[in-house]
Design a protein around this motif. Sequence first.
Motif, PDB file in Angstrom:
ATOM      1  N   ALA A  37       0.833  -1.209   0.000  1.00 22.11           N
ATOM      2  CA  ALA A  37       0.000   0.000   0.000  1.00 22.11           C
ATOM      3  C   ALA A  37       0.865   1.256   0.000  1.00 22.11           C
ATOM      4  O   ALA A  37       0.594   2.208  -0.737  1.00 22.11           O
ATOM      5  N   ALA A  38       1.923   1.259   0.802  1.00 21.60           N
ATOM      6  CA  ALA A  38       2.813   2.426   0.851  1.00 21.60           C
ATOM      7  C   ALA A  38       3.529   2.616  -0.483  1.00 21.60           C
ATOM      8  O   ALA A  38       3.728   3.746  -0.933  1.00 21.60           O
ATOM      9  N   GLU A  39       3.910   1.513  -1.114  1.00 26.65           N
ATOM     10  CA  GLU A  39       4.571   1.600  -2.423  1.00 26.65           C
ATOM     11  C   GLU A  39       3.640   2.217  -3.455  1.00 26.65           C
ATOM     12  O   GLU A  39       4.072   3.007  -4.298  1.00 26.65           O
ATOM     13  N   SER A  40       2.345   1.913  -3.377  1.00 24.45           N
ATOM     14  CA  SER A  40       1.389   2.463  -4.341  1.00 24.45           C
ATOM     15  C   SER A  40       1.132   3.946  -4.112  1.00 24.45           C
ATOM     16  O   SER A  40       0.605   4.618  -4.992  1.00 24.45           O
ATOM     17  N   MET A  41       1.497   4.450  -2.934  1.00 26.52           N
ATOM     18  CA  MET A  41       1.270   5.856  -2.612  1.00 26.52           C
ATOM     19  C   MET A  41       2.488   6.733  -2.910  1.00 26.52           C
ATOM     20  O   MET A  41       2.437   7.943  -2.686  1.00 26.52           O
ATOM     21  N   MET A  42       3.553   6.129  -3.398  1.00 27.70           N
ATOM     22  CA  MET A  42       4.750   6.896  -3.742  1.00 27.70           C
ATOM     23  C   MET A  42       4.446   7.808  -4.930  1.00 27.70           C
ATOM     24  O   MET A  42       3.629   7.455  -5.786  1.00 27.70           O
ATOM     25  N   PRO A  43       5.093   8.972  -5.013  1.00 27.60           N
ATOM     26  CA  PRO A  43       4.852   9.877  -6.144  1.00 27.60           C
ATOM     27  C   PRO A  43       5.170   9.187  -7.470  1.00 27.60           C
ATOM     28  O   PRO A  43       6.203   8.543  -7.621  1.00 27.60           O
ATOM     29  N   GLY A  44       4.245   9.285  -8.395  1.00 25.15           N
ATOM     30  CA  GLY A  44       4.425   8.710  -9.722  1.00 25.15           C
ATOM     31  C   GLY A  44       4.043   7.240  -9.831  1.00 25.15           C
ATOM     32  O   GLY A  44       4.040   6.685 -10.927  1.00 25.15           O
ATOM     33  N   LYS A  46       1.677   3.999 -10.034  1.00 26.73           N
ATOM     34  CA  LYS A  46       0.331   3.691 -10.505  1.00 26.73           C
ATOM     35  C   LYS A  46      -0.132   2.431  -9.791  1.00 26.73           C
ATOM     36  O   LYS A  46       0.588   1.434  -9.726  1.00 26.73           O
ATOM     37  N   VAL A  47      -1.338   2.484  -9.254  1.00 22.84           N
ATOM     38  CA  VAL A  47      -1.878   1.367  -8.489  1.00 22.84           C
ATOM     39  C   VAL A  47      -1.907   0.104  -9.342  1.00 22.84           C
ATOM     40  O   VAL A  47      -1.561  -0.981  -8.883  1.00 22.84           O
ATOM     41  N   ALA A  48      -2.296   0.219 -10.595  1.00 21.35           N
ATOM     42  CA  ALA A  48      -2.379  -0.957 -11.471  1.00 21.35           C
ATOM     43  C   ALA A  48      -1.005  -1.605 -11.649  1.00 21.35           C
ATOM     44  O   ALA A  48      -0.891  -2.835 -11.635  1.00 21.35           O
ATOM     45  N   ASP A  49       0.039  -0.785 -11.797  1.00 21.41           N
ATOM     46  CA  ASP A  49       1.393  -1.332 -11.960  1.00 21.41           C
ATOM     47  C   ASP A  49       1.872  -2.022 -10.694  1.00 21.41           C
ATOM     48  O   ASP A  49       2.467  -3.095 -10.745  1.00 21.41           O
ATOM     49  N   VAL A  50       1.613  -1.405  -9.544  1.00 19.71           N
ATOM     50  CA  VAL A  50       2.014  -1.998  -8.260  1.00 19.71           C
ATOM     51  C   VAL A  50       1.273  -3.307  -8.046  1.00 19.71           C
ATOM     52  O   VAL A  50       1.858  -4.317  -7.645  1.00 19.71           O
ATOM     53  N   ARG A  52      -0.028  -5.328 -10.297  1.00 22.80           N
ATOM     54  CA  ARG A  52       0.469  -6.334 -11.241  1.00 22.80           C
ATOM     55  C   ARG A  52       1.817  -6.893 -10.784  1.00 22.80           C
ATOM     56  O   ARG A  52       2.061  -8.093 -10.862  1.00 22.80           O
ATOM     57  N   ARG A  53       2.679  -6.017 -10.280  1.00 23.55           N
ATOM     58  CA  ARG A  53       4.005  -6.443  -9.832  1.00 23.55           C
ATOM     59  C   ARG A  53       3.921  -7.428  -8.664  1.00 23.55           C
ATOM     60  O   ARG A  53       4.739  -8.323  -8.534  1.00 23.55           O
ATOM     61  N   HIS A  54       2.915  -7.239  -7.808  1.00 29.43           N
ATOM     62  CA  HIS A  54       2.779  -8.088  -6.613  1.00 29.43           C
ATOM     63  C   HIS A  54       1.688  -9.146  -6.763  1.00 29.43           C
ATOM     64  O   HIS A  54       1.327  -9.804  -5.782  1.00 29.43           O
ATOM     65  N   THR A  55       1.158  -9.301  -7.966  1.00 26.34           N
ATOM     66  CA  THR A  55       0.099 -10.273  -8.295  1.00 26.34           C
ATOM     67  C   THR A  55      -1.091 -10.185  -7.345  1.00 26.34           C
ATOM     68  O   THR A  55      -1.523 -11.172  -6.761  1.00 26.34           O
ATOM     69  N   VAL A  56      -1.613  -8.980  -7.197  1.00 32.03           N
ATOM     70  CA  VAL A  56      -2.840  -8.744  -6.445  1.00 32.03           C
ATOM     71  C   VAL A  56      -3.758  -7.911  -7.334  1.00 32.03           C
ATOM     72  O   VAL A  56      -3.338  -7.410  -8.376  1.00 32.03           O
TER      73      VAL A  56
END
Length: 102
Positions: A37-44, A46-50, A52-56
């Motif tokens: 969740a914190a990684e998805s809130m980093m500037p720039g 994208k929730v979809a990319d995060v 996909r990267r973590h298979t959720v």
Amino acid sequence: MDVSLDGSTGGYAGRIEVLEGRSGRRFRSEAERARIAAESMMPGAKVADVARRHTVTRWQVYDWRKKLMAGALALPAETADAPMFAALVVEAKPAVLIVAEN
């Protein structure tokens, strides 16, 4: 009256295979959910990319973000103080034009 739903009349229902072990679901710890969740809130980011990267799914990430902001999820102390990596952008040097005077 003899009723047979599967079409067999001899009492044999066929072969049944029982699968044991883990299902396809993955259990994620609270710390891992908070980190994603914190990684998805980093500037720039994208929730979809995060996601996909973590298979959720994106909806899981959105739910974890909401819980993180509400205080229901918390980052572990060692993760909160850990250095974060930034993207490195390398730009080409501008060409210098040298004009010779005669």
